[in-house]
Scaffold this motif. Structure first.
Motif, PDB file in Angstrom:
ATOM      1  N   LYS A  61      -7.254  -5.004  18.719  1.00  0.00           N
ATOM      2  CA  LYS A  61      -7.768  -6.350  18.462  1.00  0.00           C
ATOM      3  C   LYS A  61      -7.434  -6.832  17.057  1.00  0.00           C
ATOM      4  O   LYS A  61      -7.075  -7.989  16.855  1.00  0.00           O
ATOM      5  N   PHE A  62      -7.566  -5.962  16.060  1.00  0.00           N
ATOM      6  CA  PHE A  62      -7.220  -6.372  14.701  1.00  0.00           C
ATOM      7  C   PHE A  62      -7.135  -5.151  13.798  1.00  0.00           C
ATOM      8  O   PHE A  62      -7.605  -4.059  14.148  1.00  0.00           O
ATOM      9  N   MET A  63      -6.523  -5.359  12.621  1.00  0.00           N
ATOM     10  CA  MET A  63      -6.435  -4.339  11.583  1.00  0.00           C
ATOM     11  C   MET A  63      -7.095  -4.889  10.327  1.00  0.00           C
ATOM     12  O   MET A  63      -6.897  -6.044   9.964  1.00  0.00           O
ATOM     13  N   ARG A  64      -7.886  -4.058   9.673  1.00  0.00           N
ATOM     14  CA  ARG A  64      -8.556  -4.458   8.450  1.00  0.00           C
ATOM     15  C   ARG A  64      -8.212  -3.474   7.348  1.00  0.00           C
ATOM     16  O   ARG A  64      -8.186  -2.272   7.572  1.00  0.00           O
ATOM     17  N   GLY A  65      -7.935  -3.982   6.147  1.00  0.00           N
ATOM     18  CA  GLY A  65      -7.623  -3.097   5.035  1.00  0.00           C
ATOM     19  C   GLY A  65      -6.592  -3.678   4.107  1.00  0.00           C
ATOM     20  O   GLY A  65      -6.161  -4.828   4.270  1.00  0.00           O
ATOM     21  N   GLN A  66      -6.190  -2.877   3.128  1.00  0.00           N
ATOM     22  CA  GLN A  66      -5.228  -3.320   2.123  1.00  0.00           C
ATOM     23  C   GLN A  66      -3.903  -2.599   2.353  1.00  0.00           C
ATOM     24  O   GLN A  66      -3.773  -1.421   2.040  1.00  0.00           O
ATOM     25  N   ILE A  67      -2.927  -3.315   2.890  1.00  0.00           N
ATOM     26  CA  ILE A  67      -1.593  -2.782   3.098  1.00  0.00           C
ATOM     27  C   ILE A  67      -0.635  -3.621   2.263  1.00  0.00           C
ATOM     28  O   ILE A  67      -0.519  -4.832   2.457  1.00  0.00           O
ATOM     29  N   GLY A  68       0.058  -2.989   1.305  1.00  0.00           N
ATOM     30  CA  GLY A  68       0.928  -3.716   0.395  1.00  0.00           C
ATOM     31  C   GLY A  68       2.202  -4.213   1.054  1.00  0.00           C
ATOM     32  O   GLY A  68       2.583  -3.765   2.147  1.00  0.00           O
ATOM     33  N   SER A  69       2.877  -5.140   0.361  1.00  0.00           N
ATOM     34  CA  SER A  69       4.092  -5.736   0.918  1.00  0.00           C
ATOM     35  C   SER A  69       5.233  -4.734   1.036  1.00  0.00           C
ATOM     36  O   SER A  69       6.128  -4.897   1.873  1.00  0.00           O
ATOM     37  N   SER A  70       5.227  -3.690   0.196  1.00  0.00           N
ATOM     38  CA  SER A  70       6.286  -2.676   0.262  1.00  0.00           C
ATOM     39  C   SER A  70       5.922  -1.520   1.193  1.00  0.00           C
ATOM     40  O   SER A  70       6.713  -0.594   1.369  1.00  0.00           O
ATOM     41  N   GLN A  71       4.737  -1.572   1.756  1.00  0.00           N
ATOM     42  CA  GLN A  71       4.290  -0.517   2.665  1.00  0.00           C
ATOM     43  C   GLN A  71       4.500  -0.942   4.114  1.00  0.00           C
ATOM     44  O   GLN A  71       4.441  -2.132   4.439  1.00  0.00           O
ATOM     45  N   ASP A  72       4.730   0.032   4.961  1.00  0.00           N
ATOM     46  CA  ASP A  72       4.899  -0.222   6.391  1.00  0.00           C
ATOM     47  C   ASP A  72       3.961   0.677   7.171  1.00  0.00           C
ATOM     48  O   ASP A  72       3.773   1.843   6.823  1.00  0.00           O
ATOM     49  N   ILE A  73       3.384   0.125   8.247  1.00  0.00           N
ATOM     50  CA  ILE A  73       2.535   0.912   9.123  1.00  0.00           C
ATOM     51  C   ILE A  73       2.950   0.646  10.560  1.00  0.00           C
ATOM     52  O   ILE A  73       3.248  -0.502  10.926  1.00  0.00           O
ATOM     53  N   SER A  74       3.009   1.679  11.352  1.00  0.00           N
ATOM     54  CA  SER A  74       3.352   1.557  12.767  1.00  0.00           C
ATOM     55  C   SER A  74       2.356   2.349  13.595  1.00  0.00           C
ATOM     56  O   SER A  74       1.910   3.424  13.180  1.00  0.00           O
ATOM     57  N   VAL A  75       2.021   1.801  14.756  1.00  0.00           N
ATOM     58  CA  VAL A  75       1.222   2.514  15.739  1.00  0.00           C
ATOM     59  C   VAL A  75       2.172   2.954  16.838  1.00  0.00           C
ATOM     60  O   VAL A  75       2.836   2.119  17.464  1.00  0.00           O
ATOM     61  N   CYS A  76       2.263   4.261  17.060  1.00  0.00           N
ATOM     62  CA  CYS A  76       3.228   4.811  18.005  1.00  0.00           C
ATOM     63  C   CYS A  76       2.501   5.425  19.198  1.00  0.00           C
ATOM     64  O   CYS A  76       1.585   6.235  19.023  1.00  0.00           O
TER      65      CYS A  76
END
Length: 238
Positions: A61-76
């Protein structure tokens, strides 16, 4: 009187707020932690358990938190990886009755600056919005010392640790060009070859078993397409 008490109990049950009984999927993994050097990419497993006797489908439904512009996150899910910032509606998990699901992973690129933070991934049952689970994550990125990292066009290559070592020494790396021929040469103090290891693009760490080495000073050399990129010292103790 009996009918009156029954009515009170019925009203009580109908107006109870959602409780743990509504939550039918549990996150068995502890809080996911990503700690490493700048530009590291790490992949962590998340284990879910469906405690119900029914098949369940959950959508992010949503993601909450601090993810920087140079960081990447993936759900696999298996081999399929999606960006929760762009493809949130496509991230779905289907669980069979009483299944323990082990095919869910979070992949995180730690970015280019020293930083730390947290994030939460919220999933909801498509058939019952009260039935939710949350994946919690924390991360911390630190810069390597000046003499630790080698940034070559084909590979990022760290320093050996622990150093001195008496059992297993390891070096973290990231291959940028999977077509490059990259090897690690281990030599004695006087230059005699001890071991030659080929670095795989599918791995992030090379292990050196020094348990059979004689105590003393050794040198390890990073070779890329036959060229010496860097040579560093490894100390073996007993």
């Amino acid at each position: 009187m009996k009918n009156f008490l029954s009515l009170i109990m019925l009203v009580f049950l109908l107006f109870q707020p959602p409780t743990a009984e509504a939550q039918q999927v549990h996150v068995l993994s502890e809080k996911i932690q990503f700690t490493g050097k700048i530009d590291d990419i790490q992949r962590k497993s998340v284990i879910l358990q469906n405690t119900s006797d029914e098949k369940k489908e959950y959508i992010m439904k949503f993601m909450r938190g601090q993810i920087g512009s140079s960081q990447d996150i993936s759900v696999c899910i298996g081999d399929t990886c999606l960006d929760p910032r762009k493809d949130i509606s496509k991230i779905k998990v289907t669980l069979e009755p009483n299944e323990i699901f082990t095919d869910l992973y979070i992949e995180f690129k730690l970015g280019i600056t020293e930083t730390k933070g947290t994030f939460d991934l919220h999933f909801s049952n498509t058939a019952d919005l009260r039935d939710v689970f949350i994946i919690e994550g924390v991360y911390e990125t630190f810069a390597p010392k000046d003499d630790e990292a080698v940034n070559h066009r084909d590979i990022s290559f760290g320093s050996v640790y622990p150093n001195p070592s008496n059992r297993i020494a390891q070096i973290d790396y990231q291959i940028k060009n999977p077509n490059a021929n990259i090897k690690l040469l281990i030599n004695s103090f006087i230059g005699n070859p001890i071991e030659e290891l080929t670095l795989s693009p599918q791995q992030k760490t090379v292990l050196i078993n020094v348990s059979d080495f004689n105590p003393g000073v050794y040198f390890y050399t990073l070779m890329v397409n036959g060229k010496n990129i860097v040579t560093k010292k490894l100390v073996v103790k007993k």
